[in-house]
Design an enzyme around this catalytic site. Structure first.
Site, PDB file in Angstrom:
ATOM      1  N   TYR A 154     186.830  23.753   8.763  1.00 40.29           N
ATOM      2  CA  TYR A 154     187.399  24.661   7.594  1.00 40.29           C
ATOM      3  C   TYR A 154     186.624  25.938   7.987  1.00 40.29           C
ATOM      4  CZ  TYR A 154     187.303  19.886   5.757  1.00 40.29           C
ATOM      5  OH  TYR A 154     187.677  18.760   5.684  1.00 40.29           O
ATOM      6  N   THR A 226     175.071  20.121  -6.396  1.00 38.23           N
ATOM      7  CA  THR A 226     174.383  19.964  -7.883  1.00 38.23           C
ATOM      8  C   THR A 226     174.745  21.048  -8.698  1.00 38.23           C
ATOM      9  OG1 THR A 226     172.386  21.030  -7.071  1.00 38.23           O
ATOM     10  CG2 THR A 226     172.533  18.748  -6.577  1.00 38.23           C
TER      11      THR A 226
END
Length: 333
Positions: A154, A226
């Protein structure tokens, strides 16, 4: 009651979205904009509520799986420069995009090279809370998370965080004690420069590899970021030894505020997402329990202690955690 709270939050967030044009401005770690609502308001964050490979988790030592094929974690030795930001939700260090030398993370459970991108600081306003990951239901005062993106597949973090094996998260548990890492002071000495939301401070020539604890023992599992949107594209590595900051440095960190200087709001701390269900995921480790537990009958049984364990400082009566390396040093055969 939850339906009314959701309706009110929807109206508030629609208004905020219209004003700011960004969802990144309103989410928090408590109340009706806290973790329980992240995935209910913004459809792009639906994994925060519907995902089954979410982070952080509580690591259960008796369920760890030894994997003899796990390699050492490798960090490039280059120094990085970037900017430390108070975002209003967290303290974040982001590397300069046009830096000549980027730091690659490889080895361990990683099949690709990952390029370091940012550091998140999670910490509590009291010593008994702060970290996101838990070890046997014990929580450290803080946790530093290093994020990188898969540079072989990526182009950047924005693309990688949505794609398979796109992100690596390196978790360093933070304990209060005598600092042993001088390089970390490049960051901790800047805490008083970023007290209010929107403030930032440049940090030059940070030796990233020197921030790591002196161990190659770690735990690893597949999870998510998170923070919103909780993308389930992260490979997590949790080192089996904490790093230390002083009481003074933790005090300076706890002075950071969520709001601006005119409206400081609440302290920035307690910015930890609650632990998430494991859902039958495997947590692997490169620690060979059986090998270390072998020895004479005079040696302590290390099998049950292959994780951070709680003990007490005799003077301060505060919680301290030791890794297996500390246990070996304190209880030699």
């Amino acid at each position: 009651m939850r339906r009314w709270a959701l309706l009110i939050l929807t109206l508030i967030c629609v208004s905020v979205k219209d004003i700011s044009g960004s969802w990144e401005e309103w989410w928090t770690y408590d109340g009706i904009s806290g973790p329980g609502f992240w995935g209910l308001i913004n459809p792009q964050w639906s994994m925060c509520n519907k995902g089954r490979r979410q982070s952080p988790i509580n690591v259960e030592p008796d369920k760890l799986l030894f994997d003899p094929w796990l390699r050492d974690i490798q960090f490039d030795k280059h120094k990085v420069s970037g900017v430390l930001h108070n975002t209003g939700q967290s303290l974040v260090f982001r590397v300069e995009k046009d830096s000549k030398h980027q730091v690659n993370i490889s080895g361990g459970p990683l099949s690709y090279r990952y390029q370091f991108e940012e550091i998140y600081f999670h910490y509590g306003l009291e010593d008994n809370r702060g970290a996101e990951h838990q070890i046997d239901k014990h929580t450290f005062p803080g946790e530093i998370q290093l994020y990188g993106f898969n540079k072989e597949l990526y182009h950047n973090m924005s693309e990688a965080q949505h794609k398979s094996q796109g992100v690596v998260g390196i978790s360093l548990m933070v304990q209060i004690g005598e600092p042993t890492n001088k390089e970390l002071r490049l960051i901790t000495s800047a805490f008083n420069k970023v007290i209010y939301r929107g403030s930032s401070f440049p940090i030059k020539h940070l030796p990233l590899s020197s921030l790591l604890p002196s161990t190659q023992q770690y735990l690893t599992y597949e999870g998510s970021t998170t923070h919103p949107g909780c993308w389930e594209t992260a490979v997590w590595v949790i080192f089996n030894k904490p790093i230390y900051i002083s009481k003074q440095e933790m005090y300076a960190l706890r002075r950071l505020m969520q709001g601006s200087q005119l409206t400081p709001k609440a302290p920035l701390g307690n910015n930890a997402r609650p632990v998430q269900p494991l859902h039958y995921r495997t947590v692997r480790t490169n620690i060979n329990f059986n090998k270390i537990s072998q020895g004479t009958s005079n040696c302590p049984d290390m099998y049950r202690n292959m994780h951070y364990t709680a003990t007490q400082w005799p003077r301060e009566h505060s919680m301290r955690y030791r890794s297996i390396e500390d246990l070996e040093m304190l209880s030699p055969a």
